[in-house]
Write a protein that holds these residues in place. Sequence first.
Motif, mmCIF file in Angstrom:
data_model
loop_
_atom_site.group_PDB
_atom_site.id
_atom_site.type_symbol
_atom_site.label_atom_id
_atom_site.label_comp_id
_atom_site.label_asym_id
_atom_site.label_seq_id
_atom_site.Cartn_x
_atom_site.Cartn_y
_atom_site.Cartn_z
ATOM 1 N N VAL A 179 -2.381 62.731 50.461
ATOM 2 C CA VAL A 179 -1.228 63.439 49.906
ATOM 3 C C VAL A 179 -0.008 62.955 50.672
ATOM 4 C CG1 VAL A 179 -0.062 65.657 49.660
ATOM 5 C CG2 VAL A 179 -2.501 65.478 49.164
ATOM 6 N N LEU A 180 0.973 62.436 49.956
ATOM 7 C CA LEU A 180 2.212 61.966 50.566
ATOM 8 C C LEU A 180 3.302 62.999 50.296
ATOM 9 C CD1 LEU A 180 4.044 59.771 51.886
ATOM 10 C CD2 LEU A 180 4.335 58.807 49.589
ATOM 11 N N LEU A 181 3.837 63.591 51.344
ATOM 12 C CA LEU A 181 4.934 64.550 51.198
ATOM 13 C C LEU A 181 6.212 63.778 50.944
ATOM 14 C CD1 LEU A 181 4.472 67.610 51.337
ATOM 15 C CD2 LEU A 181 2.675 66.299 52.448
ATOM 16 N N ASP A 182 6.720 63.887 49.710
ATOM 17 C CA ASP A 182 7.826 63.067 49.250
ATOM 18 C C ASP A 182 8.835 63.950 48.518
ATOM 19 O OD1 ASP A 182 9.543 61.258 48.115
ATOM 20 O OD2 ASP A 182 8.028 60.202 46.935
ATOM 21 N N PRO A 183 10.054 64.106 49.068
ATOM 22 C CA PRO A 183 11.047 64.972 48.398
ATOM 23 C C PRO A 183 11.451 64.457 47.027
ATOM 24 C CG PRO A 183 12.073 63.710 50.168
ATOM 25 C CD PRO A 183 10.593 63.501 50.297
ATOM 26 N N TRP A 184 11.096 63.209 46.715
ATOM 27 C CA TRP A 184 11.454 62.628 45.423
ATOM 28 C C TRP A 184 10.298 62.697 44.428
ATOM 29 C CZ3 TRP A 184 16.474 61.980 45.645
ATOM 30 C CH2 TRP A 184 17.067 61.715 46.881
ATOM 31 N N ALA A 185 9.204 63.335 44.791
ATOM 32 C CA ALA A 185 8.035 63.422 43.913
ATOM 33 C C ALA A 185 8.326 64.317 42.712
ATOM 34 C CB ALA A 185 6.838 63.953 44.697
ATOM 35 N N VAL A 205 13.459 59.994 57.643
ATOM 36 C CA VAL A 205 14.249 60.977 56.896
ATOM 37 C C VAL A 205 15.007 60.195 55.836
ATOM 38 C CG1 VAL A 205 16.123 62.650 56.978
ATOM 39 C CG2 VAL A 205 14.452 62.559 58.826
ATOM 40 N N ASP A 206 14.721 60.483 54.546
ATOM 41 C CA ASP A 206 15.243 59.606 53.493
ATOM 42 C C ASP A 206 16.060 60.322 52.446
ATOM 43 O OD1 ASP A 206 13.359 61.030 52.152
ATOM 44 O OD2 ASP A 206 12.400 59.324 51.195
ATOM 45 N N THR A 207 16.641 61.462 52.789
ATOM 46 C CA THR A 207 17.408 62.205 51.790
ATOM 47 C C THR A 207 18.869 61.771 51.712
ATOM 48 O OG1 THR A 207 17.739 63.943 53.450
ATOM 49 C CG2 THR A 207 15.960 64.259 51.869
ATOM 50 N N GLY A 208 19.260 60.812 52.527
ATOM 51 C CA GLY A 208 20.645 60.351 52.474
ATOM 52 C C GLY A 208 20.823 59.069 53.267
#
Length: 370
Positions: A179-185, A205-208
């Motif tokens: 399971v990959l926790l990805d805010p873009w999923a 950290v890839d939200t910005g």
Amino acid sequence: METLADVFRDALRERGVERVGALSKRFRKSRNVLQDMAIEVFYGKGAVVRVPEKTVFAWDLSGRRVEGSHYAYVPSCMVRKFETVVEKEDLVERLPEWPRFIIDLYHWDRHSQNEKGKICLQAVQCYGLLRDYFTGGELAVTWANDEFRRMYHGPLDRITVYDGPTSEFLREEGIGEVVLLDPWADEVLSEKDFDAKAFIIGGIVDTGGTKKKTTPKIGEELERAGIRVRRRKIVLKGDVVGVPDRINRILGIILKMMVEGKGMDEAVYEMQEPLHARWRLRKELPKRAIRYKVNGRTYRVVEKELFDEYSKWLKIRWEDFVKVLRELDLIALERRRIHHLNKISNARIINGKAYRVLLLKKAAMLCYNC
């Protein structure tokens, strides 16, 4: 899901032990005394033994303080003086197969030195979180280099530090799906995902900024290597805004859901900081704003009582609420005053937007943030 404390509890019960004490005050302030005691036993720092006289401090197997016990935890230097009841081997042979929690450092070099330091700190905190439920050894760091080893100020010998790719580590562990926790999923993490044997919880950290949307690339690389990837996101009331982005806090949310059985919103709230809450508040308050035109000037007004409403699911203080009001140039008024303004104003559509229009000589009733 079973914890190390549960394993310890079962081992004690099997030997007829219903309460356990300590010969010192060491565990007196523990929030989870059985887990803390179990960790010490698991790492060989001590054992539970039978003592000739009752201890002063003792706890039953639910963790409640009780009168003394003839069974007590003692440090390893004292174990030989007593009859051993539960020791490390008794726990090791009972351990369930807990999932792996992986920090993928493939993009390590894209971080500044300050960011690298934060990642190392969060990794140490992840180890501490896992010790609260399991043993801490469930943490793995892949693509780890010498710089990470130097900067990691935690027990490297108690976690897995793997130099190579995450896919190779997974194959060595016999794990074919993660399971990959990805805010873009597209999909939200749920109970159905807790059967996975591994979770990738961070590494970047890839939200910005220049690293935006880098997490999906980790999943793509794993899929190219033949690993099945479930991309999942954590949300708060349906939105990722307000969800902590730090690796240790993401892990904390997962553990609260997985082990404690809490709902996602509740788990996010417990792991949230005012900083994260303000992110979400900046998005929510404008939705509730009413536009007033008073003598040609526009004011955006929200109900003061919204603080009580939002503080039930956002970890905000009054000062956070006021700070966001000022940032967004909003005015907070009591609900009864807004009702009065609505009575003495007229609804209009101006440039496609709804307004309440007042023609007053004095607009003192729109006291800023009062």
